[in-house]
Scaffold this active site. Structure first.
Site, PDB file in Angstrom:
ATOM      1  N   GLU A 177      -3.932  54.155  55.125  1.00 54.63           N
ATOM      2  CA  GLU A 177      -2.713  54.444  54.358  1.00 54.63           C
ATOM      3  C   GLU A 177      -2.026  53.175  53.870  1.00 54.63           C
ATOM      4  O   GLU A 177      -1.227  52.573  54.595  1.00 54.63           O
ATOM      5  CB  GLU A 177      -1.731  55.265  55.216  1.00 54.63           C
ATOM      6  CG  GLU A 177      -0.453  55.616  54.454  1.00 54.63           C
ATOM      7  CD  GLU A 177       0.540  56.465  55.265  1.00 54.63           C
ATOM      8  OE1 GLU A 177       0.329  56.648  56.480  1.00 54.63           O
ATOM      9  OE2 GLU A 177       1.518  56.929  54.673  1.00 54.63           O
ATOM     10  N   LYS A 219      -5.103  57.651  52.347  1.00 54.21           N
ATOM     11  CA  LYS A 219      -3.785  58.287  52.228  1.00 54.21           C
ATOM     12  C   LYS A 219      -2.895  57.384  51.379  1.00 54.21           C
ATOM     13  O   LYS A 219      -2.248  56.464  51.890  1.00 54.21           O
ATOM     14  CB  LYS A 219      -3.182  58.508  53.617  1.00 54.21           C
ATOM     15  CG  LYS A 219      -1.773  59.071  53.587  1.00 54.21           C
ATOM     16  CD  LYS A 219      -1.394  59.731  54.901  1.00 54.21           C
ATOM     17  CE  LYS A 219       0.075  60.121  54.880  1.00 54.21           C
ATOM     18  NZ  LYS A 219       0.452  61.004  55.974  1.00 54.21           N
TER      19      LYS A 219
HETATM   20  P1  13P Z   1       5.974  61.107  54.075  1.00 56.41           P
HETATM   21  O1  13P Z   1       5.211  62.256  53.485  1.00 56.41           O
HETATM   22  O2  13P Z   1       7.356  61.478  54.548  1.00 56.41           O
HETATM   23  O3  13P Z   1       5.950  59.893  53.193  1.00 56.41           O
HETATM   24  O4  13P Z   1       5.227  60.678  55.394  1.00 56.41           O
HETATM   25  C1  13P Z   1       3.846  60.569  55.351  1.00 56.41           C
HETATM   26  C2  13P Z   1       3.399  59.611  56.353  1.00 56.41           C
HETATM   27  O5  13P Z   1       2.567  59.912  57.166  1.00 56.41           O
HETATM   28  C3  13P Z   1       3.995  58.249  56.328  1.00 56.41           C
HETATM   29  O6  13P Z   1       3.217  57.416  57.131  1.00 56.41           O
END
Ligand code: 13P
Length: 343
Positions: A177, A219
């Site tokens: 991510e 992600k």
């Molecule tokens: P949000 O969808 O609130 O951005 O959170 C996703 C997430 O896992 C952040 O690390």
């Protein structure tokens, strides 16, 4: 590395029209959300809230995997059953956030670096035994007047790649991510340029650290204007910018992309995911879904407000939001759905 098993888990996570539920807010983040709603910021209230989530009726119809936090993976329902067991019974794959949060990056004012590699092998072995089959590490990239710098992008990408290969060796699918934050008044074009640079750097590092693209999930952020930007582009413009960028940066071998919501409203997060499916359905080599926290949880959290008598209504809202995103994944979302989500 047992690639077949990693591929199988990744495929299950991306199956059908389901998505992932991020319920891995760190204690700090969870307390921040609770404080805003006057909910007591205690371990017991965090447990109660996660109890509400995992026991939401029909959750498994919309959610394939749930990302937990270290505190949460060890917690149980009020009648003593571990949350992981409930998830497994529902056919929802448990996942775990393993980064130890982003902190100010030394030598790089205004930028963040994510920590958490120390002892990661041992932690993963324990989480695996507890039932986790995938993990998450979030790197944070900040758009500012002089940021992001290539130094911070490279450092964050290197750490993401080291985390990812360590997960794969432990039989755990890494969710990679790299989040380009929406904070600020920058344009969609700026977000596109930064995201392009970040994704190229991340995939280059993943390759160098021998991460198997087939056994991971990306992600990312959507390509959107800053939250304070004067021009707020349409869902179609966001969809085109986002998918065209990914087509250039994300190898076709990656089985899935699951978006973070990043502070978008629940409605926009659904509308934009939908637009991507409508406009690119046959052109994407990867499965594309959601892995939202705020955009799925926020209405339910507000409804609950820490009160037992609101649990049922809050669960209904949580399911509705998750369901609406499955419809968006099918490219069938309409604003009408917001009024009568569940037929
Ligand atoms: P949000 O969808 O609130 O951005 O959170 C996703 C997430 O896992 C952040 O690390």
């Amino acid at each position: 590395m047992e690639l077949q098993s990693l591929k199988y888990i990744a495929k299950q996570l991306m199956a059908g029209n389901k998505g992932l539920l991020a319920m891995d807010e760190s204690t700090n983040t969870c307390n921040k959300r609770f404080k805003a709603l006057n909910i007591p910021q205690t371990e017991e209230y965090r447990r109660k809230y996660r109890d509400l989530i995992v026991n939401t009726p029909k959750l498994e119809e919309a959610i394939s995997g749930a990302i937990l936090f270290d505190e949460t993976i060890r917690q149980s329902t009020s009648d003593g059953k571990l949350f992981v067991e409930i998830l497994k019974e529902k056919g929802i794959i448990p996942g775990i956030k393993v980064d130890e949060s982003a902190r100010d990056m030394d030598g790089f004012p205004g930028e963040k670096i994510t920590e958490g590699l120390d002892g990661l092998q041992e932690r993963l072995a324990e989480y695996y035994k507890m039932g986790a089959r995938f993990a998450k590490w979030r790197a944070v990239i900040t758009i500012g007047e002089n940021t992001p710098t290539s130094g911070s992008i490279k450092a964050n990408a290197f750490l993401l790649a080291r985390y990812a290969i360590i997960c794969q060796e432990a039989g755990i699918v890494p969710i990679v991510e790299p989040e380009v934050l929406m904070d600020g008044d920058h344009s969609l074009q700026t977000c596109a340029e930064v995201t392009n640079e970040v994704l190229h750097t991340v995939f280059n590092q993943l390759y160098q650290q021998r991460v198997n693209f087939e056994g991971m999930i990306l992600k990312p952020n959507m390509i959107v204007p800053g939250i304070k930007a004067a021009q707020q582009d349409s869902a179609d413009v966001v969809a085109d910018a986002t998918i065209n960028c990914f087509l250039r940066c994300v190898p076709a071998a990656v089985p899935g992309i699951a978006f973070l919501s990043g502070g978008q409203s629940p409605e926009l997060a659904s509308e934009r995911l939908n637009a991507m499916h409508v406009r690119f359905r046959d052109k994407m080599p990867w499965a594309l879904t959601f892995s939202y926290s705020r955009a799925v949880q926020q209405p339910a959290l507000e409804k609950w407000g820490g009160k037992d008598e609101n649990i049922e209504e809050a669960q209904k809202l949580l399911y509705e939001r998750a369901y609406i995103n499955t419809v968006a994944r099918d490219g069938k979302y309409t604003p009408e759905l917001e009024k009568h989500p569940v037929a």
